[in-house]
Design an enzyme around this catalytic site. Structure first.
Site, PDB file in Angstrom:
ATOM      1  N   LYS A  16       1.188  -2.088  -3.497  1.00  0.00           N
ATOM      2  CA  LYS A  16       0.175  -1.089  -3.118  1.00  0.00           C
ATOM      3  C   LYS A  16      -0.072  -1.078  -1.614  1.00  0.00           C
ATOM      4  O   LYS A  16      -0.160  -0.011  -0.996  1.00  0.00           O
ATOM      5  CB  LYS A  16      -1.149  -1.362  -3.830  1.00  0.00           C
ATOM      6  CG  LYS A  16      -1.180  -1.037  -5.297  1.00  0.00           C
ATOM      7  CD  LYS A  16      -2.582  -1.121  -5.861  1.00  0.00           C
ATOM      8  CE  LYS A  16      -3.252  -2.446  -5.623  1.00  0.00           C
ATOM      9  NZ  LYS A  16      -2.595  -3.575  -6.315  1.00  0.00           N
ATOM     10  N   LYS A  38     -10.569  -0.025   1.891  1.00  0.00           N
ATOM     11  CA  LYS A  38     -10.368  -1.049   0.851  1.00  0.00           C
ATOM     12  C   LYS A  38     -11.738  -1.355   0.260  1.00  0.00           C
ATOM     13  O   LYS A  38     -12.552  -2.054   0.879  1.00  0.00           O
ATOM     14  CB  LYS A  38      -9.746  -2.310   1.463  1.00  0.00           C
ATOM     15  CG  LYS A  38      -9.424  -3.397   0.452  1.00  0.00           C
ATOM     16  CD  LYS A  38      -8.208  -3.061  -0.391  1.00  0.00           C
ATOM     17  CE  LYS A  38      -7.846  -4.217  -1.340  1.00  0.00           C
ATOM     18  NZ  LYS A  38      -6.639  -3.930  -2.128  1.00  0.00           N
ATOM     19  N   ALA A 112      -7.838  -2.410  -6.021  1.00  0.00           N
ATOM     20  CA  ALA A 112      -7.477  -3.813  -6.248  1.00  0.00           C
ATOM     21  C   ALA A 112      -6.885  -3.919  -7.644  1.00  0.00           C
ATOM     22  O   ALA A 112      -7.514  -3.512  -8.618  1.00  0.00           O
ATOM     23  CB  ALA A 112      -8.716  -4.706  -6.131  1.00  0.00           C
TER      24      ALA A 112
END
Length: 236
Positions: A16, A38, A112
């Site tokens: 990713k 993020k 995540a």
């Protein structure tokens, strides 16, 4: 591409962050301003570089934002609970991405783990953030045996939530692909019901940043700002 693109994976360690960096590098090369968000960084101590920092190192002049960081390498909800720190909630992710989109041409939201990894104990996920943003989702998957099942499950979940699956990228294409990997080039678009939009070479994160930036567009299809062609790549 939409001004916001959500990048998820079929699991952990599928590429990713490298894919996010490649998409960012291609966009920067095209003259676009890029932000990388993020929402939850786990398994990284304060002061250590996280995934957003790695994207910035490889891709170049991106705005990198991290909403929360938890030291243990666990799912964000679990890591937040064990650390005693506040969890990240989908609404916060959507709000942060929306603000970044006001002064950036492209905002990349890197999740995540997989699509349904929980951010909080109420069950909030990256899929919920994508719905709040009304943003397309790019799925990063592995090349070899087992990827068809996890990719199809992820694609089905996106469709069940009426989220736009932009396509699938192979996060690490092996230097010496086996039979399963080669066959998956044909089968992945079928099970995902979405196009194959790129393949990043194994170990590309070890390239010097200048080399990574120079080559990133060749790993991605036109829809991601690159020159990669699935039919040509599949040819023997």
């Amino acid at each position: 591409m939409s001004s916001v693109l959500v990048i998820t994976g079929t699991g952990t360690e599928v590429g990713k962050t490298m894919t996010t960096a490649a998409v960012a590098a291609a966009a920067l090369a095209a003259g676009r301003s890029v932000a990388v968000l993020k929402p939850a960084q786990t398994g990284v101590l304060p002061g250590e570089p996280g995934d957003a920092d790695e994207v910035a190192r490889l891709a170049g002049a991106v705005t990198s934002v991290e909403l929360a960081r938890y030291p243990e390498p666990l799912a964000p909800a679990t890591a937040a609970r064990r650390s005693g720190l506040a969890p990240v909630r989908p609404a916060e992710v959507a709000e942060a991405a929306g603000k970044l989109a006001t002064d950036h041409d492209l905002v990349l939201v890197e999740g995540a783990g997989g699509l349904l990894v929980r951010f909080d104990d109420e069950g909030g996920t990256l899929a919920d953030a994508a719905r709040l943003l009304d943003a397309p989702v790019l799925v990063v998957t592995s090349a070899g045996l087992g990827t068809l099942n996890t990719t199809e499950l992820t694609a089905r979940e996106l469709r069940s939530r009426r989220l736009d699956l932009l396509g699938v990228v192979l996060g690490s294409w092996p230097n010496d692909p086996d039979l399963a990997s080669r066959c998956n080039l044909t089968d992945l678009p079928v099970v995902a019901e979405a196009p194959l939009l790129g393949a990043l070479p194994e170990g590309c994160g070890g390239l010097l940043p200048a080399n990574f930036r120079a080559k990133a567009s060749s790993w991605l299809a036109a829809r991601l700002g690159g020159t990669w062609n699935a039919e040509t790549f599949r040819a023997p």
